[in-house]
Write an enzyme that holds these catalytic residues in place. Structure first.
Site, PDB file in Angstrom:
ATOM      1  N   GLU A 121       1.112  -1.450  -0.066  1.00 15.46           N
ATOM      2  CA  GLU A 121       0.099  -0.052  -0.149  1.00 15.46           C
ATOM      3  C   GLU A 121       0.988   1.088  -0.211  1.00 15.46           C
ATOM      4  O   GLU A 121       0.821   1.979   0.530  1.00 15.46           O
ATOM      5  CB  GLU A 121      -1.234   0.251   1.549  1.00 15.46           C
ATOM      6  CG  GLU A 121      -2.465  -1.037   1.063  1.00 15.46           C
ATOM      7  CD  GLU A 121      -2.597  -0.963   2.282  1.00 15.46           C
ATOM      8  OE1 GLU A 121      -2.671  -0.181   3.191  1.00 15.46           O
ATOM      9  OE2 GLU A 121      -3.842  -2.130   2.621  1.00 15.46           O
TER      10      GLU A 121
ATOM     11  N   GLU B 130      -6.841 -11.155   0.154  1.00 16.73           N
ATOM     12  CA  GLU B 130      -7.085 -10.669   0.775  1.00 16.73           C
ATOM     13  C   GLU B 130      -8.860 -10.411   0.325  1.00 16.73           C
ATOM     14  O   GLU B 130      -9.089  -9.908   0.598  1.00 16.73           O
ATOM     15  CB  GLU B 130      -6.326  -9.338   1.424  1.00 16.73           C
ATOM     16  CG  GLU B 130      -5.404  -9.069   1.621  1.00 16.73           C
ATOM     17  CD  GLU B 130      -4.396  -7.731   2.092  1.00 16.73           C
ATOM     18  OE1 GLU B 130      -5.528  -6.857   2.302  1.00 16.73           O
ATOM     19  OE2 GLU B 130      -3.384  -7.383   2.122  1.00 16.73           O
TER      20      GLU B 130
HETATM   21  C1  XIL Z   1      -5.739  -6.228   8.678  1.00 19.73           C
HETATM   22  C2  XIL Z   1      -6.021  -7.227   9.768  1.00 19.73           C
HETATM   23  O1  XIL Z   1      -6.936  -8.233   9.091  1.00 19.73           O
HETATM   24  C3  XIL Z   1      -6.226  -7.571  11.011  1.00 19.73           C
HETATM   25  O2  XIL Z   1      -5.987  -8.262  11.808  1.00 19.73           O
HETATM   26  C4  XIL Z   1      -4.690  -5.907  11.309  1.00 19.73           C
HETATM   27  O3  XIL Z   1      -5.317  -5.487  12.637  1.00 19.73           O
HETATM   28  C5  XIL Z   1      -4.813  -5.272  10.763  1.00 19.73           C
HETATM   29  O4  XIL Z   1      -4.424  -5.363   9.256  1.00 19.73           O
HETATM   30  N1  XIL Z   1      -4.776  -4.111   3.438  1.00 19.73           N
HETATM   31  C6  XIL Z   1      -3.070  -5.275   4.591  1.00 19.73           C
HETATM   32  C7  XIL Z   1      -4.465  -6.406   6.230  1.00 19.73           C
HETATM   33  O5  XIL Z   1      -2.335  -5.698   3.676  1.00 19.73           O
HETATM   34  O6  XIL Z   1      -2.557  -6.667   5.960  1.00 19.73           O
HETATM   35  C8  XIL Z   1      -4.709  -5.602   6.452  1.00 19.73           C
HETATM   36  O7  XIL Z   1      -5.362  -6.348   7.448  1.00 19.73           O
HETATM   37  C9  XIL Z   1      -6.299  -5.474   5.331  1.00 19.73           C
HETATM   38  C10 XIL Z   1      -6.192  -4.659   4.580  1.00 19.73           C
END
Ligand code: XIL
Length: 442
Positions: free
Chosen positions: A248, A354
């Site tokens: 990101e 994700e």
């Molecule tokens: C999120 C996790 O799901 C949570 O458990 C943590 O507290 C914060 O991060 N983008 C990403 C992930 O790349 O690492 C994130 O995951 C969600 C958004």
């Protein structure tokens, strides 16, 4: 053992609640009653005395089946104490359930066979539905060797730490690494023959405070980052197959780099420096750039391609991770296809990372309706179909971001209910899971 008044014809209805998993959540309370299986018996008796009825599940040797009974005397229903109660089976198959009615003229036995089907077995495992890419799941170390593990091992072959392989956890204070949770996840993946995707070395949101407030010079900062990336990637070299090195890096709705501490301290080329550190530490690890909204945010997509083109010219990148935090309405198949096309035309691997599909983006639901569950099934099918159509050489993995709906990060993030994942709260595969399989059903 139950006592009832006699009657000439007695209809007995035994309601068995069948499940393969206990219905307890992490706190131990029952969250949802699974589907019941109803067994009906009819019994003709001639005497007027009280009957005693017991039930045995003879196939499993579990005695004194303590279930919910309804007794009907020629029509009117007489129901004993409130039920139903849960009976746990731990394998699918046919079970003989026997009622014994003790009557003065002698015991009467009534038996019926109940067919128990594991709700998971009704759908084949996701990972077995394809040979051309791995199917991933995000986990927390606290979920290993719990009920999650049965599904993890059965359905997934790519493992990502949901938060415990980020810098704030692995490097909490200067000079002190903590790999406790990361090791647990990596070892679990190795023990269970899974690919392990390292997520993520550099992410502005998971940067420890001591790094944001680093007191040394810029040169010392860069040395510290090199040491960190080298230490982590070397530790897991040969075990972690792939890394999201930088996550990101781009501002929303622009093609600008975020002004993170890494950019401030190491310059605009901090990204390629970090990839170089990772490449040096494990030349065999596949290196990914991972970001969200890059299917439809045009500026972000352009900036992503600019970043990876720079990295490609230095042989520092192997793939793009498109975070699939989407909803049932958006983005469109055409938008999703655009990130695939740009990735494939560059000869890179595509990670659909994700995946979660919100059904309640407008906050108009208080429970998951059938219509939205079907819409979610359709969206998941679409996403997986798009992924599956990628040339094999460019496929990598499709990773789902969490197991049960109640465990999604999105509820906290958006502050409203949602049901974005593939399993419900008793680990039962949802229609969304079916949609995943339908896309791979050739
Ligand atoms: C999120 C996790 O799901 C949570 O458990 C943590 O507290 C914060 O991060 N983008 C990403 C992930 O790349 O690492 C994130 O995951 C969600 C958004």
């Amino acid at each position: 053992m139950k006592n009832i008044k006699s009657a000439k014809i007695i209809h007995l209805t035994l309601v068995l609640i069948i499940t393969f998993f206990s219905c307890a959540n992490d706190e131990g309370s029952i969250t949802k009653i699974p589907e019941p299986i109803v067994l009906s018996f009819e019994l003709v008796v001639s005497q007027q005395n009280t009957l005693r009825i017991t039930a045995n599940n003879t196939s499993t040797g579990i005695n004194g089946l303590n279930s919910y009974w309804q007794f009907t005397e020629n029509g009117p229903k007489v129901t004993d104490e409130a039920g139903p109660e849960m009976h746990l089976y731990d394998a699918s198959g046919d079970y003989l359930v026997t009622l014994t009615v003790e009557a003065p003229e002698g015991d009467i036995q009534l038996s019926k066979t109940v067919t128990v089907t594991d709700s998971n077995e009704m759908q084949p495992p996701l990972k077995d539905a394809t040979n051309s890419f791995s199917v991933g799941m995000a986990v927390k170390s606290s979920q290993l060797n719990t009920q999650h593990s049965d599904i993890l091992i059965r359905e997934f072959n790519n493992l990502t730490a949901e938060f415990e392989m980020k810098m704030n956890i692995m490097y909490p204070s200067q000079g002190n690494y903590d790999f406790t949770a990361a090791d647990a996840i990596v070892n679990y993946g190795v023990d269970n023959n899974m690919n392990i995707h390292g997520h993520t070395l550099i992410w502005h949101t998971a940067t420890p405070e001591w790094v944001n407030n680093f007191s040394g010079t810029d040169e010392e900062f860069e040395d510290m980052i090199e040491d960190y990336i080298t230490t982590v990637v070397t530790r897991y070299a040969g075990v972690v197959r792939s890394w999201d090195v930088v996550n990101e890096a781009i501002e929303d709705n622009t093609n600008n780099l975020r002004n993170s501490v890494f950019r401030q301290r190491m310059g605009d080329d901090y990204i390629s420096k970090c990839y170089q550190f990772a490449r040096n530490a494990d030349p065999n690890a596949l290196l990914f750039y991972n970001d969200y909204n890059i299917t439809f945010d045009v500026g972000k997509q352009e900036a992503t391609f600019a970043i990876v083109d720079d990295l490609r010219s230095k042989n520092l990148i192997d793939g793009i991770g498109a975070q699939m935090h989407i909803d049932i309405f958006f983005p469109s198949a055409t938008q999703i296809q655009s990130i695939i096309d740009g990735t494939v035309s560059r000869g890179l691997k595509m990670h659909f990372a994700e995946l979660d599909v919100r059904v309640n983006p407008n906050n108009d639901l208080t429970f998951l309706t059938e219509a939205r569950a079907i819409a979610q099934q359709n969206k998941v099918r679409e996403v997986v179909e798009l992924y599956n159509a990628i040339p094999d050489a460019n496929k990598f993995a499709l990773t789902v971001w969490g197991m049960r709906d109640s465990e999604t990060w999105l509820i906290d993030f958006w502050g409203q209910p949602d049901w974005p994942l593939l399993y419900d709260d008793i680990f039962k595969p949802k229609l969304a899971h079916k949609g995943f399989l339908e896309a791979l059903d050739n």
